[in-house]
Design a protein around this motif. Structure first.
Motif: not given
Length: 1645
Positions: A612-616
């Motif tokens: 996601x935008x802040x997580x992988x």
């Protein structure tokens, strides 16, 4: 016959392979020797010498190891050289040993020590006869690079010696006979290699250390001129050999700027510069030149030119060349020294004078006309001649240009217009242009170009190329899957080439998808624009080692039953900087998840690990029960273990228990509201918990939270709400936690309930009966006017419920004062007529409402009973009298009911004497004792399918018995191990999702080997229906299924298949070689069970009644002499089960599902047969029986192929289809076929004028919608593209939706005639006749639905309604004034047209004001009228059912004064306004200047609607001196009018007036003609006034004629009148008469 090269080489290889070993070794050595039979030189000539120090000559072989030998050691000796300490020699040195000055020779032999191969070199030693100096050039430049001179020696025959290395020579500078006597070293000097920056041969470096000179030397230039260099041999033996000389010229390294050929236009000029190179640096030379002269030579004039004039002129002082006429000339350097003039090294260039041909553009950087917004570019305008050669652009050329300022910002432009520095401002395609206009001569004359030369260039400007994200980072994953990421590009032309700087780390595709992960490192990916590679975007990509991970819970608490996605961030930590770099995608890393409390959450295996935008990466957990748990996620990768933990909580859903939705109380009553569930205090930060109940209008209710010492439930919240004022509002209950560090986005649940405080409108009284447990209560009448039966044997309790005007029951009405009355106290009475007990009662939904309870006491008993009946059709009432009876309990089917104990009398009184005769229909009603799962086989191979379904305990209790019971049963299936097999509902192969009440049959899909159990639980939807024995609520069953791997040979990619046939069946074999070859088949007798099948030799297999396996051999004899044989097994086995599958596949829009087949669809059912382990048969011999539970919904029959059935869905509902073997009824399959409408909305109750937006979830396989069709377009006009229709006439039509090749469904539309049109409008609006006033909207609906728009309309459907269907053409709108005395048609005032409002879904009559004449405005200004509005359908011309609506009309006020003139004597004026009282009451009359004062208006007593305003001048002198005009502004908010009257001052001229009056009098008296005319005019005026006055008294006119009033000195003017005199000219006081005279005698300005 000659073989192919390949075959011959193959045979050669075989021959080579079988040679004996020693011969093979010998052949290898010979081949090796032939490869190394070369020396570096074949012959060597060495000089004779007597001095020591000679450098030996190097002789070298290419490969191998050699021994060296010289045939004449006294002439030449050879010494081998060994490298790297080995005994292998590839090099040797030759040394001349001859002591006599005669020609000697020797042969050098080199023998290869392995192959004995010899190499030969001839060496001669001879005396030097002459020497020469060899040089690459005879010219060198001052202070420039030195020149290398070399000695070449020759023998007597002219042969060149191979080497002079080591011989000493004497180099010197000699006198030049051609130049003047100067110092010998003034021009050049001899250099050592050590003094220059050059590497000499090794022997030269050694000789220079000993101050000796060799055969190579360097010389450098000091100053210009000529010099001679001489060399001789140093050895005394060669003193007779003549010295060698070479003459060198030393020049300055001088050149012109520019140095190339120049093309000029006539009249243009160029300024040359002269520069020279000194010690590698360029310096400019100032004029006049010291050693040189610039000259123009060889003038060649073009055709038709003047030969007496030069082509160009040269200014010696400035080196400026000006073009005079067409042609060419040479600009040359001439050396002042006569001896150096022959040198060819001086620079020169040619100047061409040409005519202009065309213009061209260039842009830098990039030289591509694809630019980027925000970048600075240099645009150059070039001039070319007619042969496409670029012309030098001088400063006196003039080029105009056009660069649109919207796209370019010009930062710098040269005077001649050829050089521009611009900045691109915006994107788009733009054309720039330039024109060559003129040449400015030195005398300032401007000479225009004879033919205007213009050029245009199209420029494409794009936004900068931006790659997102800014960088990518992936974890190093050497053994795992590669990561793929699509890089997003913004800006540019859209067409890019992608490159990676390190393709071992990152690979990028042509679509911008990067692939990385298996190799650590960094790479930069560039996306270059194809239109201009100079423009690019870049992104850094890192593949790094995983060091750290972190859980990022965004939502840490969730409702039970919902799913939480846990975002996971992983990092690489830089060891040096300690900075953490977050990975973009790490979803391929396997995650391990642990919880400290089991059962609160479960891991969702179906959840996809996605970045996601802040997580992988992420994982999903599902909330199962109330509580909290610590979740730990860990990763083990490449001996690296990292983990992270976070706390998650689950809470019960927030519900409103009491009330569920609406609470209704009387004034001052209290309602206790109960809420349950919702988020709990966050376990790590409980102080952040909050809950609140808020109201819209806090002043109308009182809220108090109830804190009970021991609440019924921990998470229940109770509030007491008291009604303080009547009204309705929404109460909002919010519960949750405030955001914190450990829970940044906590769950906050919101629930809304309506709280209504109202007056009671009605009440109902019902008796309360005591009913035994499990029994049904007596049915009570539903209408309050009917009589209520009560028992005469006992007292009756009455229950009171109170309702509001909408028949909603009150939750609490305890604040009401109640009084009970009995109309006949001899039958029943109350003990206390004012007391009532309030009892809370649950209505079934959980909401409790208070009911009033009172006891009524019987007064006496009778000896008979009666029963009352009302006939529905006629309304007649009947009364049946019975002898007194008592009631007894009895069981009827599954209910316990009260019946008269004297049953026979009661039944005969109600049902007659024939009540005993039974009907012919017999129905067997059964109760399910138990259920079981019917699985035909319990041991199955992998990758097969088997149907399972629910049956009862007896053979007759098939799915026909209970699958469509009412109330229905629900079937819930589960599997203990989902990795072994899947249970899917029927019709899942066509993407249908059946509801749980239809899932009595499922299909098993086996996946992997293992043992699992299948369980079904059957729930009863109505617990009181008694469908299960023992009043159970559910029944269940469970079976075990064993799944095992199918026997396989070799590899799974290459599996031999066998033929599977049922007993007593036939199979015709077909091959792909039939017709092309002779094919035969036979059963091999070697197999013990070969008798299980018979074969006729032509491919027909017949299976008997014996099960077993045989082997079949099929042979193909090809015509070209090749035979092919294949062997396969044939297995004969009994059929164990059959399975029914459906076609075709149905596709729906994304996120939509179908739970039933569309109405009208054609279905195909295919039957497949399987053996006992799930293997499918290739042929069949079963006779099937088909049965349906009802035949009105589905038309079904045999299909085109064997064991297929075609079905047509013709009606809505559920059909159960059963198929079984006639000989083995237990081998069966049952499938539910549910049919529903697939087209929305329901359009059965449709009226003419309705607009219907049809929709369906069905799409084609590629996601495209189908085609809409209509059976009767005259009834329902339909747009076939979007599926929107307009009902235009009554009737029935069918709307079809066709997806070609898949499904065609339909729905019936019944269009009813519109009984009447309903009209309405916004009550805040009204009509006025002011021009440009707000448009008035009259809303119309047809039918009884309130709106004429059905369904949800897409934007395309809305566009089709307004552009294609035009429903407004159905409606005609009309208006008419309500006052019949007003003889003005409304069509002159208003323009009316119909429209359809998509927002409101109704028709609209739009009423606009037309432009009106002055007479019309005057007549309407005092009209007392309203406006009737109505509408009719075009298809219904009659006015039956026509409804008119009265619309308020406020007429605009009228004033025909545009100017008011005041004088010093007459400083008071009047303004008259006509209007109705409502308008005049809202009239505002304001002066634009304080000089004028407007006093309040006065009403005319004889003229209704006439208002008179007085205007007075405060200071007339100031009024006269005002520069700007003064206005009286008249406005009204009701009619949105604003008028202005100009007020001006008349100048006072006293003296002039007297003179003029006397002059006029003299003229008047002097002419009798004028006197007669004046007298006649006075008489005519008097007569007119009299007639008008008389007519006014006789006839009253309702609408006055208003004229422009001009007060002050009377002036002659025109007289205007209407058809009848105004009524306000009647007898009035003198002041009124004067006012009317002023009104009448006025002129219009």
């Amino acid at each position: 016959m000659t073989g192919s090269p390949a075959s011959s080489s193959c045979r050669g290889f075989k021959l080579f392979f079988f040679l004996p070993l020693h011969r093979l070794l010998l052949l290898f050595l010979v081949l090796l020797g032939t490869l190394a039979n070369k020396l570096n030189v074949p012959q060597v000539l060495l000089p004779f010498g007597q001095e020591p120090g000679r450098v030996p000559f190097l002789l070298e072989a290419q490969r191998g190891c050699y021994t060296w030998h010289s045939t004449h050691h006294d002439a030449v000796t050879v010494e081998p050289l060994y490298e790297n300490g080995t005994l292998c020699s590839q090099k040797a040195v030759l040394i001349a040993e001859s002591t006599q000055p005669i020609r000697r020779s020797s042969i050098i032999l080199a023998r290869e020590i392995v192959t004995d191969h010899e190499l030969r070199c001839d060496v001669k030693v001879d005396v030097i006869n002459s020497i020469e100096i060899v040089s690459r050039a005879r010219e060198l430049y001052v202070d420039d690079s030195p020149l290398e001179l070399m000695v070449k020696a020759l023998d007597a025959e002219g042969n060149t010696f191979s080497s002079l290395a080591g011989m000493m020579f004497e180099w010197s500078i000699a006198q030049d006979n051609e130049s003047a006597r100067e110092e010998l070293s003034s021009k050049i000097r001899i250099l050592k290699y050590s003094e220059a920056e050059y590497a000499p041969p090794l022997y030269i470096a050694e000789m220079e250390k000993e101050e000796k000179q060799g055969d190579v030397i360097l010389v450098s230039g000091i100053r210009t001129g000529a010099a001679v260099v001489k060399v001789r041999i140093h050895e005394p033996f060669y003193k007779k050999v003549a010295a060698a000389l070479i003459r060198l010229l030393v020049l300055e390294n001088i050149f012109l700027i520019p140095s190339h050929d120049i093309y000029l236009l006539v009249g243009t000029y160029i300024k040359y510069q002269v520069a020279k190179m000194v010690q590698g640096r360029m310096t400019e030379v100032k004029f006049p030149l010291e050693h040189y002269i610039l000259e123009l030579q060889d003038h060649r004039v073009a055709l038709n030119g003047s030969h007496s004039e030069k082509v160009a002129l040269l200014d010696d002082k400035t080196a400026m060349v000006t073009a005079s006429q067409l042609g060419q000339t040479n600009l040359v350097f001439v050396h002042k020294n006569v001896h150096v003039r022959s040198v060819s090294g001086l620079p020169n260039c040619t100047i061409y004078v040409v005519e202009p041909g065309f213009l061209g553009f260039t842009v830098q950087p990039g030289n591509r006309w694809s630019l980027e917004v925000g970048q600075v570019y240099i645009i150059t305008v070039d001039v070319f001649d007619k042969s496409s050669t670029k012309v030098y652009i001088s400063d006196n050329l003039r080029i105009t240009h056009d660069f649109p300022k919207e796209y370019f910002e010009e930062q710098l432009t040269t005077v001649n217009g050829s050089y521009h520095i611009v900045k691109a401002l915006k994107d788009g395609v733009v054309v720039i242009s330039a024109s060559l206009t003129s040449i400015i001569y030195q005398n300032k004359d401007i000479q225009p170009i004879k033919f205007l030369i213009k050029h245009q260039q199209e420029v494409k400007i794009y936004f900068p190329i931006m790659l997102t994200p800014k960088f990518l980072a992936f974890p190093h994953h050497p053994m795992g899957m590669l990561y793929h990421y699509k890089v997003q590009v913004e800006g540019g032309s859209g067409n890019f080439t992608w490159t990676s700087s390190n393709e071992t780390v990152v690979i990028v595709t042509t679509k911008g998808v990067v692939t990385a992960g298996q190799v650590r490192g960094n790479s930069t990916v560039l996306a270059r624009d194809v239109q201009n590679p100079f423009r690019y975007g870049e992104i850094k990509i890192h593949v790094l080692k995983l060091n750290k991970m972190e859980l990022l819970p965004f939502h840490a608490d969730v409702e039970i039953g919902r799913i939480i996605e846990i975002p996971i961030a992983m990092y690489h930590i830089n060891k040096e900087t300690k900075e953490a770099m977050a990975f973009t995608d790490c979803s391929h890393l396997s995650l391990d998840l642990n919880m400290d409390k089991q059962g609160v959450f479960t891991l969702l295996k179906e959840g996809i690990q996605r970045p996601g935008p802040m997580h992988c990466s992420s994982t999903h957990i599902a909330a199962k029960s109330l509580g909290h748990t610590l979740v730990t996620v860990s990763v083990s990768e490449c001996d690296k273990y990292v983990e992270s933990s976070a706390t998650f909580a689950a809470y019960e859903p927030l519900k409103a228990l009491n009330p569920v939705e609406v609470a209704l109380v009387t004034w001052q009553s209290v309602k206790e509201m109960v809420f349950e569930g919702g988020p709990r205090p966050w376990i790590l930060e409980p102080s952040r918990f909050f809950l609140e109940l808020s109201a819209e209008k806090t002043e109308k209710i009182g809220i108090a939270q109830v804190w009970l010492p021991s609440k019924r439930k921990q998470n229940q919240y109770i509030y007491r709400i008291q009604c303080l004022d009547l009204g309705e509002q929404v109460l909002t209950f919010r519960i949750g936690n405030h955001p914190g560090v450990l829970n940044p986005s906590p769950a906050v649940e919101v629930l809304q309930v309506r709280f209504i405080c109202a007056h009671p409108a009605s009440m109902s009284v019902t008796p309360v009966y005591k009913v035994p447990a499990g029994a049904q209560p007596c049915p009570l009448p539903q209408h309050n006017k009917q009589l209520i039966p009560v028992s005469r044997l006992r007292d009756t309790v009455l229950e009171l419920a109170v309702f509001d005007q909408h028949r909603r029951k009150f939750d609490n009405f305890s604040s009401l004062m109640l009084e009970w009355k009995s109309s006949n106290e001899t039958l029943a009475h109350f003990e206390d007529y004012k007391s009532v007990e309030m009892v809370a009662k649950d209505d079934g939904s959980g909401q409790t409402r208070l009911h009033g309870i009172v006891k009524i006491y019987k007064s006496f008993q009778t000896d008979h009973m009666w029963n009352g009946v009302t006939q529905a059709k006629t309304g007649k009432k009947f009364k049946y009298l019975f002898p007194k009876f008592t009631l007894c309990w009895t069981e009827f089917v599954d209910m316990t009911v009260h019946v008269p104990c004297e049953t026979l009398e009661y039944i005969e009184a109600n049902y007659g004497k024939t009540w005993k005769i039974p009907d012919e229909v017999q129905i067997e009603v059964v109760q399910l004792r138990a259920v079981r799962i019917l699985a035909a086989a319990t041991r199955l191979i992998t990758a097969t399918k088997m149907p399972v379904y629910v049956v009862g305990v007896t053979s007759t209790q098939t799915p026909f018995s209970f699958s469509n019971a009412n109330p229905g049963l629900t079937f819930h299936w589960s599997v203990s191990k989902r990795d072994v097999l899947d249970l899917v509902p029927r019709h899942s192969e066509v993407f249908l999702q059946l509801p749980v009440e239809h899932n009595f049959a499922m299909v098993v899909h086996t996946k992997a080997a293992g043992r699992t159990s299948i369980k079904v639980t059957v729930h009863c939807m109505n617990s009181s229906s008694g469908q299960f024995e023992g009043n159970l609520l559910e029944l269940s069953d469970e079976v075990q299924i064993l799944v095992f791997e199918k026997l396989q040979l070799f590899y799974p990619e290459c599996q031999p298949e066998q033929i599977l046939m049922p007993i007593n069946s036939q199979l015709k074999l077909h091959t792909n070689r039939e017709g092309a070859a002779f094919v035969s088949s036979r059963v091999l007798k070697c197999f013990p069970n070969s008798s299980v099948i018979e074969e006729d030799g032509e491919g027909l297999l017949k299976a008997g009644s014996i099960a077993g396996t045989a082997v079949l051999e099929v042979t193909s004899i090809e015509p070209f002499g090749v035979n092919q044989t294949t062997i396969t097994g044939v297995q004969v086995a009994p059929v164990t089960y059959l399975r029914v599958s459906s076609q075709p596949k149905l596709y729906t829009a994304q996120g939509r599902t179908l739970s039933a087949f569309p109405l009208g669809m054609s279905l195909t059912f295919t039957v497949e047969f399987y053996n006992s382990i799930g293997e499918k048969f290739h042929t069949h011999s079963t006779q099937l029986y088909l049965a349906l539970n009802r035949d009105d919904l589905l038309l079904i029959g045999p299909g085109h192929k064997n064991y297929t059935y075609m079905a047509q869905a013709v009606n809505r509902g559920l059909t159960l289809v059963g198929l079984w073997d006639r000989r083995h009824p237990g081998m069966a399959d049952y499938i539910p076929v549910a049919v529903e409408h697939a087209i929305e909305p329901d359009a059965k109750l449709t009226f003419v004028g309705d607009v219907i937006c049809f929709s369906t979830h069905l799409v084609s396989q590629h996601g495209e919608p189908g085609i809409w069709m209509i059976s009767a377009d005259n009834i329902l006009q339909t747009d076939i593209v979007t599926g929107v229709g307009v009902a235009r006439s009554p009737g029935t039509a069918m709307i079809f939706h066709d997806i070609p090749g898949v499904v065609k469904t339909y729905r019936e539309v019944v269009v009813n005639a519109s009984s009447r049109l309903m009209l309405s409008y916004d009550l805040k609006t009204y009509l006025t006749n002011t021009l440009n006033s707000t448009v008035f909207e009259l809303f119309i609906t047809t039918g009884r639905n309130g709106v004429n728009l059905k369904g949800f309309c897409t934007p395309n459907q809305a566009l089709a309604i307004t552009k294609v269907l035009l429903p407004a053409t159905l409606m005609l709108c009309h208006v008419q004034f309500s006052n019949t005395l007003l003889d003005i048609p409304a069509s002159k005032v208003f323009h009316v047209h119909s429209d359809f409002s998509m927002e409101k879904g109704v028709y609209v009559c739009i009423i606009k004001v037309r432009p009106q004449s002055e007479e019309l405005l005057q007549a309407l200004s005092v009209a007392d009228t309203s406006v009737y509005g109505w509408a009719t359908l075009v298809s219904e011309r009659s006015k039956n059912g026509m409804q008119r609506i009265l619309i308020p009309f406020i007429p605009a006020f009228y004033i025909n004064q545009s100017e008011l003139v005041l004088s010093h004597k007459q400083d008071i004026g009047e303004i008259r306004v006509l209007g109705v009282d409502r308008v005049l009451g809202k009239l505002e009359v304001i002066s634009s200047s304080p000089v004028l004062v407007v006093t309040g208006h006065s009403r005319s007593p004889l003229t209704p609607g006439l208002a008179i305003y007085s205007v007075r001048v405060v200071n007339f002198t100031s009024f006269q001196q005002m520069a700007s005009p003064v206005f009286i502004n008249i406005s009204c908010v009701l009619t949105s009018q604003s008028e202005a009257v100009v007020v001006r001052a008349m100048k006072d001229k006293l003296g002039a007036d007297h003179c003029e009056d006397s002059a006029i009098l003299k003229r008047f008296t002097g002419s009798h003609q004028i006197l007669l005319l004046t007298l006649f005019a006075v008489l005519a005026s008097t007569a007119f006034i009299f007639l008008a006055y008389d007519a006014f008294l006789n006839k009253i006119q309702t609408v006055p004629a208003v004229y422009v009033s001009t007060l002050g000195t009377p002036q002659p003017g025109s007289f205007n009148s209407t058809s009848s005199p105004p009524h306000f000219m009647s007898l009035q006081p003198p002041l009124a008469q004067s006012r009317l005279q002023h009104w009448l005698w006025s002129i219009r300005h």
